[in-house]
Write a protein that holds these residues in place. Structure first.
Motif, PDB file in Angstrom:
ATOM      1  N   ARG A   1      -2.976  33.135  36.991  1.00 32.16           N
ATOM      2  CA  ARG A   1      -2.482  31.761  37.194  1.00 32.16           C
ATOM      3  C   ARG A   1      -1.564  31.336  36.058  1.00 32.16           C
ATOM      4  N   SER A   2      -1.878  31.763  34.831  1.00 30.92           N
ATOM      5  CA  SER A   2      -1.050  31.427  33.674  1.00 30.92           C
ATOM      6  C   SER A   2       0.343  32.048  33.787  1.00 30.92           C
ATOM      7  N   VAL A   3       0.394  33.329  34.196  1.00 32.74           N
ATOM      8  CA  VAL A   3       1.688  34.006  34.355  1.00 32.74           C
ATOM      9  C   VAL A   3       2.491  33.355  35.471  1.00 32.74           C
ATOM     10  N   LYS A   4       1.813  33.012  36.566  1.00 33.98           N
ATOM     11  CA  LYS A   4       2.500  32.357  37.684  1.00 33.98           C
ATOM     12  C   LYS A   4       3.061  31.001  37.270  1.00 33.98           C
ATOM     13  N   ALA A   5       2.315  30.270  36.458  1.00 36.27           N
ATOM     14  CA  ALA A   5       2.790  28.972  35.967  1.00 36.27           C
ATOM     15  C   ALA A   5       4.024  29.143  35.082  1.00 36.27           C
ATOM     16  N   ARG A   6       4.045  30.192  34.266  1.00 40.55           N
ATOM     17  CA  ARG A   6       5.216  30.470  33.426  1.00 40.55           C
ATOM     18  C   ARG A   6       6.433  30.802  34.275  1.00 40.55           C
TER      19      ARG A   6
ATOM     20  N   ARG B   1      -8.237  36.255  36.905  1.00 41.24           N
ATOM     21  CA  ARG B   1      -7.486  35.336  37.764  1.00 41.24           C
ATOM     22  C   ARG B   1      -6.876  34.190  36.958  1.00 41.24           C
ATOM     23  N   GLY B   2      -7.580  33.803  35.882  1.00 42.96           N
ATOM     24  CA  GLY B   2      -7.023  32.764  35.015  1.00 42.96           C
ATOM     25  C   GLY B   2      -5.718  33.199  34.366  1.00 42.96           C
ATOM     26  N   LYS B   3      -5.674  34.461  33.956  1.00 47.26           N
ATOM     27  CA  LYS B   3      -4.448  34.987  33.359  1.00 47.26           C
ATOM     28  C   LYS B   3      -3.337  35.083  34.389  1.00 47.26           C
TER      29      LYS B   3
ATOM     30  N   SER C   1       7.664  27.434  35.709  1.00 48.50           N
ATOM     31  CA  SER C   1       8.312  26.581  34.705  1.00 48.50           C
ATOM     32  C   SER C   1       9.654  27.157  34.273  1.00 48.50           C
TER      33      SER C   1
ATOM     34  N   TYR D   1       3.322  40.080  36.654  1.00 44.90           N
ATOM     35  CA  TYR D   1       2.384  39.456  37.586  1.00 44.90           C
ATOM     36  C   TYR D   1       1.997  40.424  38.705  1.00 44.90           C
TER      37      TYR D   1
END
Length: 270
Positions: free
Chosen positions: A7-12, A3-5, A15, A245
Motif C-alpha cells: 500500500r505504501s509503494v502504491k501511494a508513492r 500488504r502494508g508495504k 503521489s 510493486y
C-alpha cells in the motif's frame, strides 16, 4: 513484502503521478508564456539597437551628466526572478553577484530571490520586487531615475539568453556612456548639452528595459527546462516503483500459494 508495504509503494506511485501532472502543466504554461515574451524581446532588441546607433551620433564631450562621466560610488544592480522552480537560474545569478560584489559599494536587487538572499548584506541599499510580469519601459525608467539619485557608476548582472538550453549570468557596465563615434554636426533644439543629458537618461532606461526583458525570457526557458526534467524524472520514478510493486505483489502471491500448498499437504498427512 507485507500488504502494508504494498500500500505504501502504491501511494508513492499515485503521489508521484499527481506531481508529474503538475510539473507537466507548469512546463506547458512556461512554454506558452515564453512564446509571447520572445516576440516582445525581439522588438525590445530592435529598439535598443536603434538607440545604440543614435547614441554614437550624440556629442557627449561637454556633458557633465552623472551617467556620462560615471561619477559616484560604484553600484551593482542584480536582476533575478520573483518566483522559483526554474532550476539553477537564480542560484547562478546569486553566485555571480557574490563573486563580483567585493568591487562595489552599493547593491540594488530586482526580484524576490536576489532580495531574500542579499537583504542582510551591509551593501544592500534597495530592492524591487514583483514589479512586473512582463517588463515595461516605465519600470525601466523608474529604476533609471532611482539610480540617478544614487550614483552614475552602474553595473548590472542579468540572465543572458544564450539559447533555449543555456542561460548565463552576465555582468555588463552601463555607465559611463561612451558615445560620439559618428557625430553629426547639427544645430540642436534644445542645446546639445541639454539634449545629451536627456538622451543619457533615455539610453540607460532603454538598456535596463532590454536587459530586464532578456532576463525574463531566460527565466521562462529555465523554468520550462526544469519542469520538463522534473516530469521526466517523475515518469522514471513511476516506472521504477511500478516494477518494484509488481515484483513484490508477485512474490506475495507466490508466498501465499506456497503456504496454501504446504497446508494442504499437511492435512493429507494427518
Amino acid at each position: 513484502m507485507s500488504r502494508g508495504k504494498l500500500r505504501s509503494v502504491k501511494a508513492r506511485i499515485q503521489s508521484t503521478s499527481a506531481l508529474m501532472k503538475i510539473t507537466r502543466a507548469m512546463e506547458m504554461v512556461a512554454r506558452a508564456r515564453v512564446r509571447k515574451l520572445e516576440e516582445g524581446f525581439r522588438k525590445a532588441k530592435t529598439f535598443a539597437s536603434s538607440v545604440e546607433v543614435l547614441k554614437d551620433r550624440i556629442d557627449f564631450s561637454s556633458c557633465d551628466h552623472p551617467f556620462v562621466i560615471g561619477s559616484g560610488k560604484p553600484v551593482l544592480v542584480v536582476v533575478s526572478s520573483d518566483m522559483g522552480l526554474c532550476g539553477s537560474f537564480n542560484a547562478e545569478i546569486i553566485r555571480e553577484t557574490e563573486r563580483r560584489l567585493k568591487d562595489f559599494e552599493i547593491l540594488i536587487t530586482v526580484g524576490s530571490k536576489a532580495t531574500a538572499h542579499f537583504s542582510p548584506n551591509k551593501k544592500f541599499a534597495k530592492s524591487y520586487q514583483r514589479m512586473y510580469e512582463t517588463p515595461t519601459f516605465n519600470v525601466a525608467a523608474a529604476l533609471m531615475e532611482d539610480l540617478l539619485k544614487i550614483s552614475g557608476n552602474v553595473h548590472i548582472i542579468y540572465g543572458k539568453f544564450v539559447n533555449r538550453l543555456v542561460q548565463r549570468p552576465t555582468c555588463v557596465q552601463l555607465t559611463p556612456i561612451a558615445g560620439g563615434k559618428n557625430i553629426e554636426r547639427y544645430e540642436y533644439e534644445p542645446f546639445s548639452e541639454e539634449l545629451a543629458a536627456n538622451f543619457a537618461n533615455f539610453y540607460i532606461a532603454t538598456k535596463i528595459f532590454s536587459l530586464l526583458y532578456e532576463t525574463k525570457v531566460s527565466e521562462m526557458y529555465a523554468r520550462q527546462n526544469a519542469m520538463r526534467n522534473a516530469t521526466e524524472n517523475a515518469r522514471e520514478m513511476i516506472r521504477t516503483l511500478t516494477l518494484e510493486y509488481n515484483k513484490a505483489r508477485q512474490a506475495s502471491i507466490t508466498q501465499e500459494l506456497i503456504e496454501i500448498v504446504t497446508g494442504a499437504e499437511a492435512l493429507k498427512e494427518e
